[in-house]
Every structure is written in C-alpha cells, then in structure tokens.
Write a protein that holds these residues in place. Structure first.
Motif, PDB file in Angstrom:
ATOM      1  N   ASP A 180      36.712  33.629  48.902  1.00  0.00           N
ATOM      2  CA  ASP A 180      36.853  34.813  48.054  1.00  0.00           C
ATOM      3  C   ASP A 180      36.072  34.631  46.759  1.00  0.00           C
ATOM      4  OD1 ASP A 180      38.519  35.767  50.020  1.00  0.00           O
ATOM      5  OD2 ASP A 180      40.379  35.516  48.879  1.00  0.00           O
ATOM      6  N   ALA A 181      35.021  35.378  46.593  1.00  0.00           N
ATOM      7  CA  ALA A 181      34.137  35.364  45.417  1.00  0.00           C
ATOM      8  C   ALA A 181      33.370  34.044  45.272  1.00  0.00           C
ATOM      9  CB  ALA A 181      34.914  35.674  44.132  1.00  0.00           C
ATOM     10  N   GLN A 185      30.143  33.211  42.702  1.00  0.00           N
ATOM     11  CA  GLN A 185      30.204  32.142  41.710  1.00  0.00           C
ATOM     12  C   GLN A 185      29.009  31.182  41.857  1.00  0.00           C
ATOM     13  OE1 GLN A 185      34.110  30.567  42.433  1.00  0.00           O
ATOM     14  NE2 GLN A 185      35.078  31.995  41.013  1.00  0.00           N
TER      15      GLN A 185
END
Length: 191
Positions: A180-181, A185
């Motif tokens: 998730d993300a 990042q």
C-alpha cells in the motif's frame, strides 16, 4: 497416515511451519506443536530435519532462492536501472504480502530464541538486497539518472523503506499491507 513420496513429508513440514508463522500473535513455535499440527510424532520431524534450526534454514533457502531468482529475472529483462529498482522493490513488498509467515522470518521475529546463525543469514539476505539496489542505481547513474556517488545512500534508504514496510506488516498482525503506497514512496526516494 497415507504414504508420501520422498521429500514430500519434508515439504509438508516446511509448509506447516510457514503456516504456523502466519499467526499474528507470533507465539514461539515448538517442535511438539508443529508435530501435533501435522499429526505426527516429534521423532518423525527429526527423521527429516536434525533440528528446528534446520527447518528454519529450509524456509530461508526458499526465501533466498525465490527472491534472488526473481531479482535476477528483473535485472535481465529491465534495461533501465530505475525500472529495475522499482520492480525489485515491488517484488519484495509483494513477496511479503503473499508470504506473511516468511515475512516474520525475514525480519527476524520468528528467529528470536533460535540459533544465532539464522539471524546472521537473514542479515546477509538484507545486505544482498541492498547490493542489488546499489547495482541498479549505479546502472541508472550511468544512464543519466542520479549520480553514482549517491547510489549507496539511495540503496540504503530504499532497503530501509522495504524493511520498514515488512515490519509494519508483521507488527500490524498482517493488516497493513506492505504494498500500500510502497511504490509511490520508492518513487519519491528515486525522485
């Protein structure tokens, strides 16, 4: 108990160990508990593995061969150094998500109170991951993206990000997915 082919019981033991490691509470796994889950005696376990440490080594061998096999495939297929870094990082995050029990081995959670050489081996595993990132970042620098002097620093940062996401996943009881993300990042770190 049904008869099994040679090597099949060994694989069943490793699969059950990995399954037991997926429990979010992370209780210490004993050979007695493992034998009970497999409905065999502890002696039956020791016919296939000389020790519990050897069982963990079997899991570590699976982790290493899978991760570095996929890393090699990525570096062979991707010509762009930056694309290699993103693909390797994505693969590492996905591997953890698909193998929560293995994630506990990678981050050392499952190795507490086990033989020290197991943690040393996982430390080498992390160093090899960082080396793969560094090599891809050096390639990216030669392709005009970033500079070679920063490759080691960026590789360390990306490795720490991946490790942090693995830790968060395990410590959240496998609720906070590592992917998730994660790619966003990593893209920021590569920016």
């Amino acid at each position: 108990m049904a008869t099994t082919k040679p090597g099949e019981r060994k694989l069943q033991i490793l699969q059950m160990l990995a399954t037991m490691l997926e429990q979010p509470k992370g209780e210490k796994i004993t050979t007695a508990a493992l034998a009970a889950r497999l409905d065999v005696s502890e002696a039956a376990l020791y016919r296939h593995f000389a020790s519990k440490a050897q069982m963990f080594e079997g899991l570590i061998e699976f982790i290493e061969s899978t991760v570095f096999g996929l890393t090699n495939q990525i570096t062979e297929k991707q010509e762009s150094g930056l694309a290699q870094v993103q693909a390797i990082a994505g693969m590492l995050l996905n591997f953890a998500e698909r193998n929560p029990g293995m994630t506990r081995v990678i981050i050392g959670d499952a190795l507490v109170n086990e033989d020290e050489r197991l943690q040393a081996r996982m430390n080498q595993f992390i160093e090899r991951i960082e080396l793969a990132f560094r090599q891809s970042l050096k390639l990216a620098a030669s392709q005009g993206h970033g500079n070679e002097a920063e490759a080691a620093i960026r590789a360390g940062m990306i490795t720490c990000l991946v490790l942090g996401r693995w830790h968060r996943y395990a410590k959240s009881g496998f609720r906070q997915k590592p992917g998730d993300a994660g790619q966003a990042q990593i893209a920021l770190l590569l920016g």
